[in-house]
Design a protein around this motif. Structure first.
Motif, mmCIF file in Angstrom:
data_model
loop_
_atom_site.group_PDB
_atom_site.id
_atom_site.type_symbol
_atom_site.label_atom_id
_atom_site.label_comp_id
_atom_site.label_asym_id
_atom_site.label_seq_id
_atom_site.Cartn_x
_atom_site.Cartn_y
_atom_site.Cartn_z
ATOM 1 N N LEU A 6 -12.193 -4.880 0.361
ATOM 2 C CA LEU A 6 -12.463 -4.405 1.713
ATOM 3 C C LEU A 6 -13.832 -4.927 2.110
ATOM 4 O O LEU A 6 -14.853 -4.478 1.586
ATOM 5 C CB LEU A 6 -12.419 -2.880 1.749
ATOM 6 N N LEU A 8 -16.837 -5.322 4.534
ATOM 7 C CA LEU A 8 -17.433 -4.505 5.590
ATOM 8 C C LEU A 8 -18.673 -5.170 6.175
ATOM 9 O O LEU A 8 -19.581 -5.558 5.445
ATOM 10 C CB LEU A 8 -17.816 -3.130 5.035
ATOM 11 N N ALA A 17 -11.570 1.178 8.296
ATOM 12 C CA ALA A 17 -11.799 0.936 6.867
ATOM 13 C C ALA A 17 -11.058 1.965 6.021
ATOM 14 O O ALA A 17 -10.465 1.643 4.984
ATOM 15 C CB ALA A 17 -13.299 0.996 6.564
ATOM 16 N N SER A 18 -11.062 3.211 6.488
ATOM 17 C CA SER A 18 -10.494 4.297 5.683
ATOM 18 C C SER A 18 -8.996 4.156 5.451
ATOM 19 O O SER A 18 -8.490 4.578 4.416
ATOM 20 C CB SER A 18 -10.796 5.649 6.324
ATOM 21 N N ILE A 21 -8.497 2.094 2.405
ATOM 22 C CA ILE A 21 -8.875 2.883 1.230
ATOM 23 C C ILE A 21 -7.762 3.862 0.870
ATOM 24 O O ILE A 21 -7.346 3.960 -0.292
ATOM 25 C CB ILE A 21 -10.206 3.621 1.479
ATOM 26 N N TYR A 38 -11.626 -2.296 -3.698
ATOM 27 C CA TYR A 38 -13.065 -2.390 -3.925
ATOM 28 C C TYR A 38 -13.729 -2.732 -2.595
ATOM 29 O O TYR A 38 -13.143 -3.426 -1.773
ATOM 30 C CB TYR A 38 -13.390 -3.481 -4.960
ATOM 31 N N THR A 39 -14.958 -2.271 -2.404
ATOM 32 C CA THR A 39 -15.670 -2.521 -1.161
ATOM 33 C C THR A 39 -16.758 -3.567 -1.363
ATOM 34 O O THR A 39 -17.292 -3.732 -2.460
ATOM 35 C CB THR A 39 -16.302 -1.220 -0.621
ATOM 36 N N CYS A 40 -17.088 -4.248 -0.265
ATOM 37 C CA CYS A 40 -18.048 -5.348 -0.331
ATOM 38 C C CYS A 40 -18.772 -5.471 1.009
ATOM 39 O O CYS A 40 -18.183 -5.224 2.062
ATOM 40 C CB CYS A 40 -17.268 -6.633 -0.630
ATOM 41 N N GLY A 41 -20.019 -5.880 0.957
ATOM 42 C CA GLY A 41 -20.779 -6.137 2.176
ATOM 43 C C GLY A 41 -21.831 -7.195 1.937
ATOM 44 O O GLY A 41 -22.049 -7.628 0.794
ATOM 45 N N SER A 48 -22.050 1.946 9.295
ATOM 46 C CA SER A 48 -20.880 1.881 10.159
ATOM 47 C C SER A 48 -21.274 2.054 11.626
ATOM 48 O O SER A 48 -22.415 2.383 11.944
ATOM 49 C CB SER A 48 -19.891 2.983 9.784
ATOM 50 N N VAL A 56 -21.533 0.066 -1.022
ATOM 51 C CA VAL A 56 -20.360 -0.709 -1.425
ATOM 52 C C VAL A 56 -20.398 -1.028 -2.917
ATOM 53 O O VAL A 56 -21.443 -0.962 -3.563
ATOM 54 C CB VAL A 56 -20.236 -2.011 -0.600
ATOM 55 N N ASP A 57 -19.231 -1.405 -3.443
ATOM 56 C CA ASP A 57 -19.121 -1.769 -4.857
ATOM 57 C C ASP A 57 -19.824 -3.086 -5.167
ATOM 58 O O ASP A 57 -20.420 -3.240 -6.237
ATOM 59 C CB ASP A 57 -17.645 -1.889 -5.253
#
Length: 191
Positions: A6, A8, A17-18, A21, A38-41, A48, A56-57
């Motif tokens: 994901l 972001l 986003a949710s 998830i 997994y989250t990423c930015g 947000s 984020v991960d």
């Protein structure tokens, strides 16, 4: 295990986003147990729209595209700086890498615009938020803009607003697993 990243940008919409998830998480727990998100930015903390912060991960520069099966991109608000990250070289390069790897890419609302700016939607069908400005931007990036809520073209999913979010996430799940599994998760979630 199928892994979804994901991606972001600052200014992302939390609702959009949710859904990724939750749908991917529901599948992990109640579906066929085959997906994890997994989250990423660009940075470790991503703010947000409406100013909530998510840790984020991963940062983009820590990602090996070969470790993931799909990319998910929520849209966001320009007034909260969405396009600053979403149009950055790091963000666009990661999108291109997923496309080069022939991975599924799902976007919601204006999440289609960084896809288009990266070039992965050039010559493809797509859609985005139903405003003249956003649709013209998509068209100017070489996308054949369709007036429909969700467009799937060559493993690239685009949609026109937050109301499509759940359906986009479930379509992503279907492409990663099966139609039957996605329908099972849809019913379990009450949609």
């Amino acid at each position: 295990m199928k892994k979804v990243l994901l991606l972001l940008a600052n200014g992302f919409e939390f609702f959009e986003a949710s859904v990724f998830i939750d749908v991917i998480g529901w599948n992990l727990e109640e579906g066929d147990n085959s997906t994890k998100l997994y989250t990423c930015g660009v940075t470790k903390e991503v703010k947000s729209s409406f100013d909530q912060t998510l840790v984020v991960d991963y940062r983009i520069d820590e990602i090996d595209v070969n470790d993931f099966d799909a990319l998910a991109l929520p849209g966001g608000f320009e007034v909260y700086g969405f396009y600053n990250d979403a149009y950055s070289d790091k963000f666009l390069d990661l999108i291109r890498a997923f496309r080069t790897g022939n991975k599924v890419i799902a976007s919601i609302c204006v999440g289609a615009l960084p896809l288009a700016k990266s070039g992965v939607l050039k010559g493809k069908n797509g859609t985005t938020y139903r405003s003249t400005v956003r649709r013209e931007a998509l068209q100017n990036f070489g996308v054949n803009v369709l007036d429909q809520p969700i467009v799937l073209d060559d493993q690239l999913i685009t949609s026109w607003n937050p109301s499509t979010a759940v359906d986009v996430a479930l379509l992503l799940l279907e492409l990663l697993t099966t139609k039957e599994n996605a329908e099972k998760v849809r019913k379990l979630m009450g949609f």
